[in-house]
Design a protein around this motif. Structure first.
Motif, PDB file in Angstrom:
ATOM      1  N   GLU A  76      59.148  74.504  -2.114  1.00 28.40           N
ATOM      2  CA  GLU A  76      59.296  75.314  -0.908  1.00 28.40           C
ATOM      3  C   GLU A  76      59.574  76.763  -1.272  1.00 28.40           C
ATOM      4  O   GLU A  76      59.054  77.688  -0.637  1.00 28.40           O
ATOM      5  CB  GLU A  76      60.420  74.772  -0.029  1.00 28.40           C
ATOM      6  CG  GLU A  76      60.074  73.511   0.717  1.00 28.40           C
ATOM      7  CD  GLU A  76      61.257  72.919   1.452  1.00 28.40           C
ATOM      8  OE1 GLU A  76      62.411  73.363   1.227  1.00 28.40           O
ATOM      9  OE2 GLU A  76      61.028  71.995   2.255  1.00 28.40           O
ATOM     10  N   LEU A  77      60.413  76.969  -2.288  1.00 31.62           N
ATOM     11  CA  LEU A  77      60.732  78.329  -2.718  1.00 31.62           C
ATOM     12  C   LEU A  77      59.531  79.025  -3.348  1.00 31.62           C
ATOM     13  O   LEU A  77      59.372  80.246  -3.223  1.00 31.62           O
ATOM     14  CB  LEU A  77      61.893  78.318  -3.713  1.00 31.62           C
ATOM     15  CG  LEU A  77      63.247  77.946  -3.128  1.00 31.62           C
ATOM     16  CD1 LEU A  77      64.275  77.804  -4.240  1.00 31.62           C
ATOM     17  CD2 LEU A  77      63.688  78.996  -2.130  1.00 31.62           C
ATOM     18  N   LEU A  78      58.683  78.268  -4.030  1.00 32.87           N
ATOM     19  CA  LEU A  78      57.528  78.859  -4.703  1.00 32.87           C
ATOM     20  C   LEU A  78      56.315  79.007  -3.788  1.00 32.87           C
ATOM     21  O   LEU A  78      55.327  79.625  -4.177  1.00 32.87           O
ATOM     22  CB  LEU A  78      57.150  78.016  -5.928  1.00 32.87           C
ATOM     23  CG  LEU A  78      58.213  77.965  -7.032  1.00 32.87           C
ATOM     24  CD1 LEU A  78      57.773  77.026  -8.136  1.00 32.87           C
ATOM     25  CD2 LEU A  78      58.491  79.349  -7.564  1.00 32.87           C
ATOM     26  N   HIS A 122      59.860  62.026  -2.513  1.00 30.79           N
ATOM     27  CA  HIS A 122      60.820  61.239  -3.276  1.00 30.79           C
ATOM     28  C   HIS A 122      61.872  62.064  -4.014  1.00 30.79           C
ATOM     29  O   HIS A 122      62.921  61.523  -4.364  1.00 30.79           O
ATOM     30  CB  HIS A 122      60.091  60.341  -4.280  1.00 30.79           C
ATOM     31  CG  HIS A 122      59.150  59.383  -3.617  1.00 30.79           C
ATOM     32  ND1 HIS A 122      59.558  58.449  -2.702  1.00 30.79           N
ATOM     33  CD2 HIS A 122      57.804  59.236  -3.721  1.00 30.79           C
ATOM     34  CE1 HIS A 122      58.521  57.758  -2.272  1.00 30.79           C
ATOM     35  NE2 HIS A 122      57.443  58.218  -2.875  1.00 30.79           N
ATOM     36  N   ASP A 123      61.611  63.327  -4.278  1.00 29.65           N
ATOM     37  CA  ASP A 123      62.544  64.133  -5.063  1.00 29.65           C
ATOM     38  C   ASP A 123      62.916  65.385  -4.268  1.00 29.65           C
ATOM     39  O   ASP A 123      62.131  66.332  -4.162  1.00 29.65           O
ATOM     40  CB  ASP A 123      61.905  64.509  -6.401  1.00 29.65           C
ATOM     41  CG  ASP A 123      62.884  65.166  -7.352  1.00 29.65           C
ATOM     42  OD1 ASP A 123      64.057  65.346  -6.978  1.00 29.65           O
ATOM     43  OD2 ASP A 123      62.474  65.496  -8.476  1.00 29.65           O
ATOM     44  N   ALA A 124      64.134  65.398  -3.706  1.00 29.80           N
ATOM     45  CA  ALA A 124      64.560  66.502  -2.837  1.00 29.80           C
ATOM     46  C   ALA A 124      64.645  67.828  -3.606  1.00 29.80           C
ATOM     47  O   ALA A 124      64.292  68.886  -3.070  1.00 29.80           O
ATOM     48  CB  ALA A 124      65.901  66.183  -2.198  1.00 29.80           C
ATOM     49  N   SER A 125      65.102  67.788  -4.857  1.00 29.05           N
ATOM     50  CA  SER A 125      65.222  69.032  -5.621  1.00 29.05           C
ATOM     51  C   SER A 125      63.835  69.591  -5.957  1.00 29.05           C
ATOM     52  O   SER A 125      63.640  70.812  -5.940  1.00 29.05           O
ATOM     53  CB  SER A 125      66.034  68.824  -6.891  1.00 29.05           C
ATOM     54  OG  SER A 125      65.398  67.887  -7.742  1.00 29.05           O
ATOM     55  N   ALA A 126      62.870  68.731  -6.256  1.00 33.05           N
ATOM     56  CA  ALA A 126      61.510  69.195  -6.519  1.00 33.05           C
ATOM     57  C   ALA A 126      60.901  69.802  -5.254  1.00 33.05           C
ATOM     58  O   ALA A 126      60.221  70.827  -5.316  1.00 33.05           O
ATOM     59  CB  ALA A 126      60.641  68.049  -7.029  1.00 33.05           C
ATOM     60  N   ASN A 168      50.887  73.809  -6.415  1.00 29.01           N
ATOM     61  CA  ASN A 168      51.938  73.502  -5.457  1.00 29.01           C
ATOM     62  C   ASN A 168      51.494  72.332  -4.587  1.00 29.01           C
ATOM     63  O   ASN A 168      50.383  72.332  -4.065  1.00 29.01           O
ATOM     64  CB  ASN A 168      52.213  74.733  -4.597  1.00 29.01           C
ATOM     65  CG  ASN A 168      53.480  74.603  -3.794  1.00 29.01           C
ATOM     66  OD1 ASN A 168      53.688  73.614  -3.098  1.00 29.01           O
ATOM     67  ND2 ASN A 168      54.328  75.614  -3.896  1.00 29.01           N
ATOM     68  N   PRO A 169      52.329  71.309  -4.409  1.00 26.65           N
ATOM     69  CA  PRO A 169      51.937  70.142  -3.618  1.00 26.65           C
ATOM     70  C   PRO A 169      51.587  70.471  -2.165  1.00 26.65           C
ATOM     71  O   PRO A 169      50.756  69.806  -1.556  1.00 26.65           O
ATOM     72  CB  PRO A 169      53.146  69.219  -3.677  1.00 26.65           C
ATOM     73  CG  PRO A 169      54.023  69.746  -4.711  1.00 26.65           C
ATOM     74  CD  PRO A 169      53.641  71.131  -5.009  1.00 26.65           C
ATOM     75  N   PHE A 170      52.223  71.498  -1.607  1.00 27.91           N
ATOM     76  CA  PHE A 170      51.875  71.889  -0.243  1.00 27.91           C
ATOM     77  C   PHE A 170      50.429  72.375  -0.185  1.00 27.91           C
ATOM     78  O   PHE A 170      49.708  72.109   0.771  1.00 27.91           O
ATOM     79  CB  PHE A 170      52.819  72.981   0.266  1.00 27.91           C
ATOM     80  CG  PHE A 170      54.216  72.496   0.498  1.00 27.91           C
ATOM     81  CD1 PHE A 170      54.495  71.627   1.543  1.00 27.91           C
ATOM     82  CD2 PHE A 170      55.254  72.896  -0.318  1.00 27.91           C
ATOM     83  CE1 PHE A 170      55.777  71.163   1.766  1.00 27.91           C
ATOM     84  CE2 PHE A 170      56.535  72.449  -0.102  1.00 27.91           C
ATOM     85  CZ  PHE A 170      56.801  71.585   0.940  1.00 27.91           C
ATOM     86  N   HIS A 171      50.020  73.079  -1.232  1.00 28.58           N
ATOM     87  CA  HIS A 171      48.634  73.553  -1.303  1.00 28.58           C
ATOM     88  C   HIS A 171      47.672  72.381  -1.496  1.00 28.58           C
ATOM     89  O   HIS A 171      46.601  72.344  -0.898  1.00 28.58           O
ATOM     90  CB  HIS A 171      48.493  74.563  -2.435  1.00 28.58           C
ATOM     91  CG  HIS A 171      47.106  75.101  -2.579  1.00 28.58           C
ATOM     92  ND1 HIS A 171      46.579  76.021  -1.711  1.00 28.58           N
ATOM     93  CD2 HIS A 171      46.133  74.825  -3.462  1.00 28.58           C
ATOM     94  CE1 HIS A 171      45.350  76.288  -2.065  1.00 28.58           C
ATOM     95  NE2 HIS A 171      45.046  75.584  -3.131  1.00 28.58           N
TER      96      HIS A 171
END
Length: 151
Positions: free
Chosen positions: A62-64, A53-57, A8-11
């Motif tokens: 965020e959900l995951l 850059h990608d709102a849907s991604a 996950n990019p947040f991680h």
């Protein structure tokens, strides 16, 4: 199954899921500057791209993301700064194995005890009153002293 599964990019960036665009870009640049390998640098750039850059991604990530995830935990850092020095002198303990008052930082011990005593646990008094084993009534008590002492 995909071979190139990325975290996950947040991680990757160590940011909460509600991080704004500016903090994402700033953290990505900071990590890219400190990266030791090109693979790490590419991973940080990928994470920034996914979130910016990608709102849907971003919505998918965020959900995951685990709720309340805090990768840059300031509470642990505060704890480390506050209790930086061990209140016991470990060298003295290794030498003869007996504890003396001089082996402790008594002001630190008292501070910990005062912090603990001044922050009592919360008590749910409503549950204590509603969940009594015997309803309070006028008259003789359900148990006598002899019942408690002699069974």
């Amino acid at each position: 199954m995909k071979k190139d599964v990325r975290p996950n990019p947040f991680h990757v960036l160590g940011l909460p899921a509600d991080a704004d665009r500016e903090s994402i870009v700033e953290r990505g640049q900071e990590l890219s500057d400190l990266a030791e390998t090109d693979a790490d640098r590419d991973l940080y750039q990928w994470a920034v791209g996914e979130l910016v850059h990608d709102a849907s991604a971003r919505r998918m990530h965020e959900l995951l993301e685990a709720p309340g995830a805090d990768y840059r935990d300031e509470r642990w850092a505060r704890f480390g700064r506050r209790y930086r020095r061990n209140p016991a002198d470990l060298r003295a303990l290794r030498e003869d194995g007996t504890l003396r008052a001089a082996d402790f930082d008594l002001s630190a011990v008292i501070g910990v005890l005062l912090d603990w005593s001044l922050d009592p646990p919360t008590v749910n008094s409503v549950a204590a009153v509603q969940g009594v084993p015997v309803s309070p009534e006028l008259g003789d008590p359900p148990l006598e002293v002899a019942d408690v002492l002699f069974g």
